[in-house]
Design a protein around this motif. Structure first.
Motif, PDB file in Angstrom:
ATOM      1  N   ASN A 116     -18.936   3.339 -12.709  1.00 42.17           N
ATOM      2  CA  ASN A 116     -19.114   3.973 -14.114  1.00 42.17           C
ATOM      3  C   ASN A 116     -17.831   3.808 -14.954  1.00 42.17           C
ATOM      4  O   ASN A 116     -16.805   4.101 -14.401  1.00 42.17           O
ATOM      5  N   LYS A 117     -17.899   3.179 -15.815  1.00 43.00           N
ATOM      6  CA  LYS A 117     -16.858   2.926 -16.545  1.00 43.00           C
ATOM      7  C   LYS A 117     -17.129   2.813 -18.338  1.00 43.00           C
ATOM      8  O   LYS A 117     -18.082   2.690 -18.484  1.00 43.00           O
ATOM      9  N   ALA A 118     -15.982   3.007 -19.052  1.00 41.24           N
ATOM     10  CA  ALA A 118     -15.937   3.052 -20.352  1.00 41.24           C
ATOM     11  C   ALA A 118     -15.852   1.664 -20.769  1.00 41.24           C
ATOM     12  O   ALA A 118     -14.908   0.669 -20.149  1.00 41.24           O
ATOM     13  N   LEU A 119     -16.640   0.876 -21.635  1.00 40.19           N
ATOM     14  CA  LEU A 119     -16.840  -0.389 -22.021  1.00 40.19           C
ATOM     15  C   LEU A 119     -15.626  -0.728 -23.217  1.00 40.19           C
ATOM     16  O   LEU A 119     -16.253  -0.824 -24.286  1.00 40.19           O
ATOM     17  N   ASP A 120     -14.554  -0.530 -22.718  1.00 40.51           N
ATOM     18  CA  ASP A 120     -13.363  -0.818 -23.689  1.00 40.51           C
ATOM     19  C   ASP A 120     -12.858  -2.251 -23.503  1.00 40.51           C
ATOM     20  O   ASP A 120     -13.388  -2.988 -22.879  1.00 40.51           O
ATOM     21  N   ASP A 169     -12.234  -8.031 -18.363  1.00 41.15           N
ATOM     22  CA  ASP A 169     -12.607  -8.203 -16.904  1.00 41.15           C
ATOM     23  C   ASP A 169     -13.680  -9.037 -16.891  1.00 41.15           C
ATOM     24  O   ASP A 169     -14.088  -9.745 -15.871  1.00 41.15           O
ATOM     25  N   VAL A 170     -14.904  -8.661 -17.688  1.00 42.19           N
ATOM     26  CA  VAL A 170     -16.178  -9.452 -17.416  1.00 42.19           C
ATOM     27  C   VAL A 170     -16.236 -10.830 -17.885  1.00 42.19           C
ATOM     28  O   VAL A 170     -16.448 -11.494 -17.194  1.00 42.19           O
ATOM     29  N   ILE A 171     -15.582 -11.059 -18.948  1.00 41.83           N
ATOM     30  CA  ILE A 171     -15.421 -12.594 -19.385  1.00 41.83           C
ATOM     31  C   ILE A 171     -14.429 -13.189 -18.604  1.00 41.83           C
ATOM     32  O   ILE A 171     -14.827 -14.671 -18.268  1.00 41.83           O
ATOM     33  N   ASN A 172     -13.535 -12.692 -17.837  1.00 42.41           N
ATOM     34  CA  ASN A 172     -12.502 -13.312 -17.007  1.00 42.41           C
ATOM     35  C   ASN A 172     -13.197 -13.579 -15.567  1.00 42.41           C
ATOM     36  O   ASN A 172     -12.566 -14.090 -14.610  1.00 42.41           O
ATOM     37  N   GLY A 173     -14.474 -12.873 -15.328  1.00 46.41           N
ATOM     38  CA  GLY A 173     -14.952 -12.863 -13.993  1.00 46.41           C
ATOM     39  C   GLY A 173     -14.325 -12.279 -12.679  1.00 46.41           C
ATOM     40  O   GLY A 173     -14.278 -12.740 -11.708  1.00 46.41           O
ATOM     41  N   ASN A 219     -25.688  -5.791 -14.916  1.00 47.91           N
ATOM     42  CA  ASN A 219     -26.047  -5.136 -16.275  1.00 47.91           C
ATOM     43  C   ASN A 219     -25.163  -5.250 -17.453  1.00 47.91           C
ATOM     44  O   ASN A 219     -25.472  -5.365 -18.508  1.00 47.91           O
ATOM     45  N   THR A 220     -23.673  -5.045 -16.815  1.00 47.47           N
ATOM     46  CA  THR A 220     -22.521  -5.278 -17.921  1.00 47.47           C
ATOM     47  C   THR A 220     -22.573  -6.540 -18.427  1.00 47.47           C
ATOM     48  O   THR A 220     -22.352  -6.791 -19.712  1.00 47.47           O
ATOM     49  N   ILE A 221     -22.565  -7.660 -17.726  1.00 47.12           N
ATOM     50  CA  ILE A 221     -22.668  -8.919 -18.247  1.00 47.12           C
ATOM     51  C   ILE A 221     -23.735  -9.183 -19.155  1.00 47.12           C
ATOM     52  O   ILE A 221     -23.562  -9.883 -20.249  1.00 47.12           O
ATOM     53  N   ARG A 222     -24.843  -8.742 -19.092  1.00 48.55           N
ATOM     54  CA  ARG A 222     -26.090  -8.798 -19.843  1.00 48.55           C
ATOM     55  C   ARG A 222     -25.797  -8.315 -21.196  1.00 48.55           C
ATOM     56  O   ARG A 222     -26.135  -8.656 -22.221  1.00 48.55           O
ATOM     57  N   VAL A 223     -25.048  -7.017 -21.040  1.00 46.01           N
ATOM     58  CA  VAL A 223     -25.012  -6.394 -22.213  1.00 46.01           C
ATOM     59  C   VAL A 223     -23.985  -7.290 -23.205  1.00 46.01           C
ATOM     60  O   VAL A 223     -23.993  -7.463 -24.418  1.00 46.01           O
TER      61      VAL A 223
END
Length: 396
Positions: free
Chosen positions: A66-70, A76-80, A91-95
């Protein structure tokens, strides 16, 4: 009158029938939970399970996911940084991908991530509101203002229990509405196998008491079946998936990412329960009026069937039939149970210059109609019983 209500309840719905209904609801709830659970299995190209639902959910439930999407988390998501296929990561990647649907993830930059929430508002306006042509400029501005009130950074995490519960409640309630459409036919239809008719014709206030007792009995049965069914479904879903994520906003699910209603999954569940109860009360009042007019179970059943056919056949897609859906279909019991559309379509009603969320206005209107139908039922029943009393008095 309490004794008359008790007798009427037993006449309308006996214990065995109630037990059968609850067994059916339990079977549906268990099947739904198991079906939802297996959907979290991940397969390879050959159809072999590479990540079981049990492991997928167990890992995703961990609180450290669980984390804040800052901005940092988004980078971190786009850098994989996390290359796993676990539910929490996907789920986070889809958002992120849904917010920047015109870009590949490799094309996204830190500047994009710094303006993630502004981009969500822009995507809402250009992709989900303005192109549809169903909102005025004032309504769009109102909706964008509401959407911008989402607390940033948004918390994301595991909330599969509440997601599945809110989704499956709609399907269950359609079945409940159908069941109630059958078991409530004897409330005013047919002839009672008791001495209640004689009572209402032989006492000073018996007529009024008899009518009220029938209506109260019908409402008690409706409430019992509804509450018990929702309770069973709730226990079944949350027992499998847990109660985690009740306080997360629904926008943390990509399904509701562009919703303008800043509510949590628990608040959505409560709204769905209230809206569902409003729908069954509305359906109950319709059946009351139909059966008090026909006074026959078969005739009442035929008219109720026609009403169901009408609900199924009337257009209910806001984007292809705005006028009918917005002004009629939304207010029918069957369509009221389609909870997701109320939170995804961002539909609003402008009443005396006030912008009112669709779910709230639909509930207000249907409750008013329910009250009117209830009064009409009471009046018709009173007139019919009075007429019968006059005939009996004349014959004597």
């Amino acid at each position: 009158m309490r004794e008359i209500v008790r007798v009427e309840c037993k006449r309308i719905l006996n214990i065995k029938t109630l037990g059968l209904i609850l067994i059916i609801v339990l079977a549906i709830s268990i099947f739904s939970s198991v079906n939802n659970f297996t959907s979290y299995n991940l397969y390879d190209s050959s159809g072999k399970v590479v990540l079981s639902a049990k492991d997928n959910l167990a890992e995703s439930k961990k609180s450290d996911h669980n984390k804040a999407l800052d901005s940092e988390a988004l980078m971190d998501v786009i850098n994989g940084v996390d290359k796993s296929n676990y539910l929490y990561n996907m789920n986070t990647i889809r958002v992120v991908l849904s917010t920047y649907n015109e870009k590949h993830i490799s094309e996204m930059t830190k500047e994009d991530m710094d303006h993630f929430y502004e981009q969500r508002i822009a995507a809402l306006e250009t992709g989900a509101l303005r192109p549809l042509g169903i909102f005025t400029d004032e309504q769009i501005e109102h909706l964008l203002s509401k959407a911008s009130q989402l607390e940033a950074p948004m918390q994301v995490g595991y909330a599969e229990g509440w997601k599945n519960l809110n989704n499956d409640m709609a399907d269950l309630l359609v079945i409940i509405l159908m069941i109630l459409s059958v078991i409530l036919l004897p409330v005013f239809g047919g002839t009672a196998k008791t001495n209640m008719n004689e009572l209402c014709l032989s006492t000073k206030h018996g007529k009024s008491i008899f009518i009220k007792a029938k209506m109260i009995a019908g409402l008690e049965i409706t409430s019992l079946v509804y509450v018990a069914s929702v309770f069973i479904l709730t226990i079944a879903q949350l027992s499998v998936f847990g109660t985690n994520g009740y306080n997360l906003v629904i926008q943390s699910d990509v399904f509701y990412l562009f919703s303008t209603y800043n509510i949590t999954f628990l608040e959505q569940y409560i709204l769905n329960v209230v809206m569902g109860y409003t729908a069954v009360l509305f359906m109950t009042s319709i059946i009351f009026l139909i059966t008090v007019i026909t006074e026959q179970i078969i005739a009442g059943g035929v008219l109720t069937t026609f009403f169901w056919i009408m609900m199924f056949t009337l257009p209910s897609n806001l984007f292809t039939s705005v006028g009918i859906t917005h002004n009629l279909s939304n207010f029918l019991p069957y369509n009221m149970t389609n909870f997701n559309k109320f939170f995804r379509n961002n539909e609003i009603y402008e009443v005396f210059g006030q912008m009112i969320p669709s779910y709230l206005w639909v509930m207000i209107v249907t409750l008013v109609i329910t009250a009117c139908l209830t009064v009409a039922t009471n009046i018709v029943a009173d007139l019919k019983i009075s007429k019968k009393f006059e005939i009996i008095t004349y014959r004597k």
